[in-house]
Design a protein around this motif. Structure first.
Motif, PDB file in Angstrom:
ATOM      1  N   ILE A 100      24.223 -19.403  19.322  1.00 17.35           N
ATOM      2  CA  ILE A 100      23.091 -19.042  18.471  1.00 17.35           C
ATOM      3  C   ILE A 100      23.256 -19.821  17.173  1.00 17.35           C
ATOM      4  O   ILE A 100      24.329 -19.837  16.584  1.00 17.35           O
ATOM      5  CB  ILE A 100      23.044 -17.508  18.200  1.00 17.35           C
ATOM      6  CG1 ILE A 100      21.976 -17.160  17.175  1.00 17.35           C
ATOM      7  CG2 ILE A 100      24.378 -16.921  17.772  1.00 17.35           C
ATOM      8  CD1 ILE A 100      20.604 -16.970  17.779  1.00 17.35           C
ATOM      9  N   LEU A 104      18.582 -13.761  10.478  1.00 19.28           N
ATOM     10  CA  LEU A 104      19.583 -13.033  11.274  1.00 19.28           C
ATOM     11  C   LEU A 104      18.917 -12.011  12.198  1.00 19.28           C
ATOM     12  O   LEU A 104      19.338 -11.831  13.345  1.00 19.28           O
ATOM     13  CB  LEU A 104      20.581 -12.332  10.335  1.00 19.28           C
ATOM     14  CG  LEU A 104      21.918 -11.917  10.911  1.00 19.28           C
ATOM     15  CD1 LEU A 104      22.642 -13.054  11.615  1.00 19.28           C
ATOM     16  CD2 LEU A 104      22.815 -11.311   9.833  1.00 19.28           C
ATOM     17  N   GLU A 126      17.733 -13.895  15.047  1.00 19.61           N
ATOM     18  CA  GLU A 126      18.886 -14.269  15.890  1.00 19.61           C
ATOM     19  C   GLU A 126      19.214 -13.153  16.871  1.00 19.61           C
ATOM     20  O   GLU A 126      19.388 -13.392  18.073  1.00 19.61           O
ATOM     21  CB  GLU A 126      20.116 -14.526  15.016  1.00 19.61           C
ATOM     22  CG  GLU A 126      20.060 -15.790  14.208  1.00 19.61           C
ATOM     23  CD  GLU A 126      21.316 -15.955  13.382  1.00 19.61           C
ATOM     24  OE1 GLU A 126      22.422 -15.836  13.929  1.00 19.61           O
ATOM     25  OE2 GLU A 126      21.179 -16.200  12.186  1.00 19.61           O
ATOM     26  N   PRO A 131      21.328 -20.673  13.353  1.00 18.79           N
ATOM     27  CA  PRO A 131      20.290 -20.137  12.453  1.00 18.79           C
ATOM     28  C   PRO A 131      19.300 -21.161  11.906  1.00 18.79           C
ATOM     29  O   PRO A 131      18.980 -21.182  10.716  1.00 18.79           O
ATOM     30  CB  PRO A 131      21.116 -19.531  11.315  1.00 18.79           C
ATOM     31  CG  PRO A 131      22.342 -20.389  11.249  1.00 18.79           C
ATOM     32  CD  PRO A 131      22.630 -20.777  12.676  1.00 18.79           C
ATOM     33  N   GLY A 187      33.213 -14.204  12.331  1.00 21.67           N
ATOM     34  CA  GLY A 187      32.889 -13.450  11.111  1.00 21.67           C
ATOM     35  C   GLY A 187      32.496 -12.019  11.378  1.00 21.67           C
ATOM     36  O   GLY A 187      33.107 -11.332  12.193  1.00 21.67           O
ATOM     37  N   GLY A 188      31.426 -11.592  10.693  1.00 18.95           N
ATOM     38  CA  GLY A 188      31.010 -10.188  10.693  1.00 18.95           C
ATOM     39  C   GLY A 188      30.617  -9.633  12.050  1.00 18.95           C
ATOM     40  O   GLY A 188      30.791  -8.449  12.326  1.00 18.95           O
ATOM     41  N   GLY A 189      30.101 -10.503  12.929  1.00 17.17           N
ATOM     42  CA  GLY A 189      29.790 -10.044  14.269  1.00 17.17           C
ATOM     43  C   GLY A 189      28.540  -9.206  14.416  1.00 17.17           C
ATOM     44  O   GLY A 189      28.460  -8.353  15.297  1.00 17.17           O
ATOM     45  N   THR A 190      27.536  -9.435  13.579  1.00 13.15           N
ATOM     46  CA  THR A 190      26.296  -8.653  13.757  1.00 13.15           C
ATOM     47  C   THR A 190      25.583  -9.077  15.042  1.00 13.15           C
ATOM     48  O   THR A 190      24.959  -8.256  15.701  1.00 13.15           O
ATOM     49  CB  THR A 190      25.322  -8.818  12.566  1.00 13.15           C
ATOM     50  OG1 THR A 190      24.891 -10.163  12.479  1.00 13.15           O
ATOM     51  CG2 THR A 190      25.967  -8.371  11.269  1.00 13.15           C
ATOM     52  N   ASN A 191      25.722 -10.340  15.422  1.00 13.94           N
ATOM     53  CA  ASN A 191      25.124 -10.766  16.700  1.00 13.94           C
ATOM     54  C   ASN A 191      25.860 -10.099  17.856  1.00 13.94           C
ATOM     55  O   ASN A 191      25.254  -9.646  18.828  1.00 13.94           O
ATOM     56  CB  ASN A 191      25.193 -12.294  16.839  1.00 13.94           C
ATOM     57  CG  ASN A 191      24.056 -12.981  16.115  1.00 13.94           C
ATOM     58  OD1 ASN A 191      22.920 -12.908  16.543  1.00 13.94           O
ATOM     59  ND2 ASN A 191      24.355 -13.627  15.009  1.00 13.94           N
ATOM     60  N   LEU A 192      27.194 -10.012  17.715  1.00 12.19           N
ATOM     61  CA  LEU A 192      27.998  -9.315  18.734  1.00 12.19           C
ATOM     62  C   LEU A 192      27.535  -7.870  18.857  1.00 12.19           C
ATOM     63  O   LEU A 192      27.331  -7.355  19.959  1.00 12.19           O
ATOM     64  CB  LEU A 192      29.480  -9.342  18.344  1.00 12.19           C
ATOM     65  CG  LEU A 192      30.388  -8.368  19.092  1.00 12.19           C
ATOM     66  CD1 LEU A 192      30.512  -8.758  20.560  1.00 12.19           C
ATOM     67  CD2 LEU A 192      31.766  -8.286  18.435  1.00 12.19           C
ATOM     68  N   ALA A 200      28.940 -16.400  19.111  1.00 11.34           N
ATOM     69  CA  ALA A 200      28.107 -15.616  18.186  1.00 11.34           C
ATOM     70  C   ALA A 200      28.703 -15.715  16.784  1.00 11.34           C
ATOM     71  O   ALA A 200      29.533 -14.892  16.377  1.00 11.34           O
ATOM     72  CB  ALA A 200      28.079 -14.167  18.655  1.00 11.34           C
ATOM     73  N   GLY A 201      28.322 -16.748  16.065  1.00 14.71           N
ATOM     74  CA  GLY A 201      28.898 -16.962  14.737  1.00 14.71           C
ATOM     75  C   GLY A 201      30.336 -17.435  14.891  1.00 14.71           C
ATOM     76  O   GLY A 201      31.242 -17.008  14.205  1.00 14.71           O
ATOM     77  N   GLY A 220      26.069 -21.088   8.619  1.00 13.58           N
ATOM     78  CA  GLY A 220      25.940 -19.988   7.651  1.00 13.58           C
ATOM     79  C   GLY A 220      24.893 -20.271   6.589  1.00 13.58           C
ATOM     80  O   GLY A 220      23.861 -20.872   6.838  1.00 13.58           O
TER      81      GLY A 220
END
Ligand code: GRF
Length: 196
Positions: free
Chosen positions: A98, A166, A169, A100, A9-14, A77-78, A113
């Motif tokens: 990871i 998040l 995370e 949540p 998905g969005g990759g904020t963890n990335l 990561a997601g 999610g």
């Protein structure tokens, strides 16, 4: 160390991992980002940072790419796909995820999610959070590396809770990867001892 990140998905963890490696706070580099979703924004984030971004759905090809690039640590990561026992064994104790929630609560089949946060609210728990764990054959069942907590508020809904989780995370994922790259994680059966 060479890090490979799998996203859906969005990759904020990335993004959090990329930023941390660029700030040289992690003794490692993200060498490749692979997604099973063609238009995952996580792939864009990789390209922006001149990191190989690959759309691939065939797990055997994914394993090949990771080996070709001498990846030492695989980070989910997601990544919304179950990892086969074959993939797990190829990267035994070198693959982390990871999730949540505070596993073993609110995890496993179907918990991903926003569904996780809605289930937390529906059950009325007072504390939730996030977990980084090594990946084993089960879904979200591997040895736990770090957990971070988040208080549930009266006025929370799934989106507001998801936002605060998040942030946790990102924090615990960066810390887990730093510790892994400094070889400070000592797995003893179901427990992970941190030699800080
Ligand atoms: C989020 O639900 C997060 O809790 C889980 O995967 C989803 C997307 O994360 N780890 P990201 O923004 O793609 O890293």
């Amino acid at each position: 160390l060479n890090i490979g990140v799998l996203v859906s998905g969005g990759g904020t963890n990335l993004q959090a991992i990329i930023d941390e490696t660029l700030a040289e706070k992690i003794n490692g580099q993200v060498k490749v980002v692979i997604s099973n979703k063609k238009n995952a924004f996580g792939l864009e984030r990789a390209k922006t940072n001149n990191i190989d971004a690959i759309y691939e759905t065939d797990e055997n090809k994914i394993i090949e790419i990771l080996k070709e690039k001498n990846i030492d640590l695989v980070v989910l990561a997601g990544y919304l796909k179950i990892i086969s026992p074959k993939f797990v064994s190829e990267f035994e104790n070198k693959m982390i995820n990871i999730h949540p929630s505070l596993i073993p609560a609110f995890c496993g089949e179907g918990y991903y999610g926003q569904r996780v946060h809605q289930a937390v609210l529906d059950r009325g728990v007072k504390v939730t959070g996030a977990t980084v764990h090594f990946v084993d054959e089960g879904a979200d069942t591997g040895p736990i590396i770090i957990q971070g907590t988040v208080e549930v508020r009266n006025d929370d809904d799934a989106p507001t809770l998801a936002k605060r989780v998040l942030e946790v995370e990102h924090k615990i994922l960066k810390e887990s990867i730093r510790l892994f790259c400094e070889n400070k994680l000592n797995i003893q059966g179901r427990r992970v001892f941190i030699n800080e």
